[in-house]
Design an enzyme around this catalytic site. Structure first.
Site, PDB file in Angstrom:
ATOM      1  N   TYR A   1       0.698  -1.260   0.047  1.00 20.46           N
ATOM      2  CA  TYR A   1      -0.258  -0.091  -0.404  1.00 20.46           C
ATOM      3  C   TYR A   1       0.930   1.108   0.196  1.00 20.46           C
ATOM      4  CZ  TYR A   1      -4.634  -2.421   0.658  1.00 20.46           C
ATOM      5  OH  TYR A   1      -5.569  -2.644   0.471  1.00 20.46           O
TER       6      TYR A   1
ATOM      7  N   LYS B   1       2.589 -14.951   3.432  1.00 24.66           N
ATOM      8  CA  LYS B   1       2.373 -16.319   2.139  1.00 24.66           C
ATOM      9  C   LYS B   1       4.542 -16.518   2.331  1.00 24.66           C
ATOM     10  CE  LYS B   1       2.318 -18.555  -1.559  1.00 24.66           C
ATOM     11  NZ  LYS B   1       1.033 -19.571  -1.477  1.00 24.66           N
TER      12      LYS B   1
ATOM     13  N   ASP C   1      -2.987 -18.766   1.196  1.00 26.83           N
ATOM     14  CA  ASP C   1      -4.117 -18.850   0.634  1.00 26.83           C
ATOM     15  C   ASP C   1      -4.770 -20.405   1.677  1.00 26.83           C
ATOM     16  OD1 ASP C   1      -1.626 -20.259   0.708  1.00 26.83           O
ATOM     17  OD2 ASP C   1      -1.779 -20.679  -1.009  1.00 26.83           O
TER      18      ASP C   1
ATOM     19  N   ASP D   1      -6.562  -6.973   4.175  1.00 29.29           N
ATOM     20  CA  ASP D   1      -7.404  -6.231   3.533  1.00 29.29           C
ATOM     21  C   ASP D   1      -8.644  -7.938   2.732  1.00 29.29           C
ATOM     22  OD1 ASP D   1      -9.047  -4.510   1.824  1.00 29.29           O
ATOM     23  OD2 ASP D   1      -8.123  -5.212   0.002  1.00 29.29           O
TER      24      ASP D   1
ATOM     25  N   ASP E   1     -12.500  -8.726   4.793  1.00 32.30           N
ATOM     26  CA  ASP E   1     -13.819  -8.955   3.525  1.00 32.30           C
ATOM     27  C   ASP E   1     -14.406 -10.044   3.791  1.00 32.30           C
ATOM     28  OD1 ASP E   1     -13.739  -6.249   2.484  1.00 32.30           O
ATOM     29  OD2 ASP E   1     -13.712  -6.489   0.228  1.00 32.30           O
TER      30      ASP E   1
HETATM   31  C1  IPM Z   1     -10.592  -1.228   3.252  1.00 35.28           C
HETATM   32  C2  IPM Z   1     -10.874  -0.488   1.489  1.00 35.28           C
HETATM   33  C3  IPM Z   1      -9.779   0.100   1.060  1.00 35.28           C
HETATM   34  C4  IPM Z   1      -8.254  -0.447   1.811  1.00 35.28           C
HETATM   35  C5  IPM Z   1      -9.920   0.819  -0.206  1.00 35.28           C
HETATM   36  C6  IPM Z   1     -10.944   1.670   0.272  1.00 35.28           C
HETATM   37  C7  IPM Z   1      -8.500   1.584   0.359  1.00 35.28           C
HETATM   38  O1  IPM Z   1     -10.637  -1.915   1.443  1.00 35.28           O
HETATM   39  O2  IPM Z   1     -10.692  -0.511   3.895  1.00 35.28           O
HETATM   40  O3  IPM Z   1     -10.400  -2.563   3.716  1.00 35.28           O
HETATM   41  O4  IPM Z   1      -7.757  -1.282   0.747  1.00 35.28           O
HETATM   42  O5  IPM Z   1      -8.371  -0.219   2.524  1.00 35.28           O
HETATM   43 MN    MN Z   2     -10.758  -3.939   1.798  1.00 32.14          MN
END
Ligand code: IPM
Ligand code: MN
Length: 346
Positions: free
Chosen positions: A138, A188, A221, A245, A249
């Site tokens: 990042y 990884k 993975d 990240d 999710d």
């Molecule tokens: C999150 C989002 C951000 C990230 C993006 C919008 C830059 O996906 O907060 O998880 O990748 O950190």
């Molecule tokens: Mn995210």
């Protein structure tokens, strides 16, 4: 309220899309929870897509300076389909995380009673991802040459410093001490042998200071498999910026959708304010329709209170959310209905 009640200034950045609809509920929850406990003053910032389209500003220095003076930040969501991907993400959200040195991205996942997980047999899910927030892929290290030609070259370099890794590793072990005392390093290291090996050595070294905390290691993975096959095995997951990240999710989906997932971008040395936000995005497809679930935003207000040391006050929000989900989690409700229902329980 006593005369010694401390005053706090909270920066509020609703941002884009559904961020504008859910953030007011986070603020209302904060206001209500803090009644008689602390005095909060709110400073609103008009940042995000609308502002950018209006006057080209993303995060003017003067506004960033004012944000730096606050005690904590409530953020909604950032991102708009009218604007090229990366401009607001890098220029606003990531700029704040980096400039305010929010090196811990804290993302709890809990399967609340009343929520249906997509997993047939989810078990008792309750873990926290400690995602590094200021390094890795990042950083923006890299570039492009011969752009747009058949010989184009593009690089993105993952930056990992021993300093940056050690401070987040320490945070994870301290957090594990307050929980089930287990840390899982996710990386990884069979392929990313330079960064992976450094992360592992630092974990092993810090772990010696925490004999009560056990730790293990999983490749990213394999982690994605365990996340759906046995998520209750996790307590504290420690990982780098990009893996964190992605895995958060998936974690959000496993606990019934990102509508229940809050996060904190923490500057654990308190040099700059920390920032609290739902992990969901701006959801342009449902924006402006009073449909978004404000629960994650409200839970991020609770995380903010925890961070400022108001544990009992934070717990009052958590309890209201838990009761609301248990009773009404499967009922179709508007943003405002959910917000009102949660506040009514506080
Ligand atoms: C999150 C989002 C951000 C990230 C993006 C919008 C830059 O996906 O907060 O998880 O990748 O950190
Ligand atoms: Mn995210």
């Amino acid at each position: 309220m006593s005369e010694t009640t401390k005053k706090y200034t909270i920066a509020v950045i609703p941002g884009d899309g559904i961020g504008k609809e859910v953030t007011p509920w986070a603020q209302k929850a904060l206001e209500k929870a803090a009644e008689g406990v602390a005095e909060f003053e709110y400073e609103h910032f008009d940042l995000g897509a609308e502002r950018y389209l209006r006057d080209g500003a993303i995060l003017p220095e003067e506004e960033e300076d004012r944000i730096k003076q606050t005690d904590a930040i409530l953020l909604g969501a950032v991102g708009d389909p009218r604007i090229k991907a990366g401009i607001l993400e890098r220029g606003l959200l990531l700029k704040l995380r980096f400039d305010l040195d929010q090196y811990v991205n804290l993302r709890p996942s809990k399967l609340y009673r009343g929520v249906t997980s997509p997993l047939a047999d989810p078990g008792d899910i309750d873990f926290v991802v400690v995602r590094e927030g200021t390094e890795g892929l990042y950083c923006g290290a890299g570039g492009a040459v011969r752009r747009g030609t058949p010989n184009e070259v593009a690089t993105e370099v993952s930056i990992n410093t021993a300093y940056g890794v050690e401070r987040v590793v320490r945070y994870a072990f301290r957090l594990a001490m307050k929980r089930k005392k287990h840390v899982t390093l996710v990386h990884k290291k069979n392929v990313l042998v330079n960064a992976g090996d450094m992360w592992q050595r630092i974990v092993d070294k810090v772990a010696e200071e925490y004999p009560e905390v056990s730790h293990d290691y999983l490749h990213i993975d394999a982690t994605t498999i365990f996340m759906v096959s046995d998520p209750s095995r996790f307590d504290v997951i420690l990982t780098d910026n990009l893996f964190g990240d992605i895995i958060t999710d998936e974690a959000g989906a496993v606990v019934g959708g990102v509508g229940y997932s809050a996060s904190g971008c923490i500057n654990a040395s308190d040099e700059y304010p920390s920032m609290f936000e739902p992990i969901h995005g701006s959801a342009p497809d449902i924006a402006g329709q009073n449909k978004a679930n404000p629960t994650a935003a409200i839970l991020s207000a609770a995380m903010l209170l925890h961070h400022l040391g108001f544990d009992d006050t934070a717990a009052s929000i958590d309890a209201a959310v838990e009761a609301d989900i248990e009773e009404l989690g499967s009922t179709a409700r508007s943003t405002d209905e959910v917000g009102r229902d949660i506040l009514a329980r506080m």
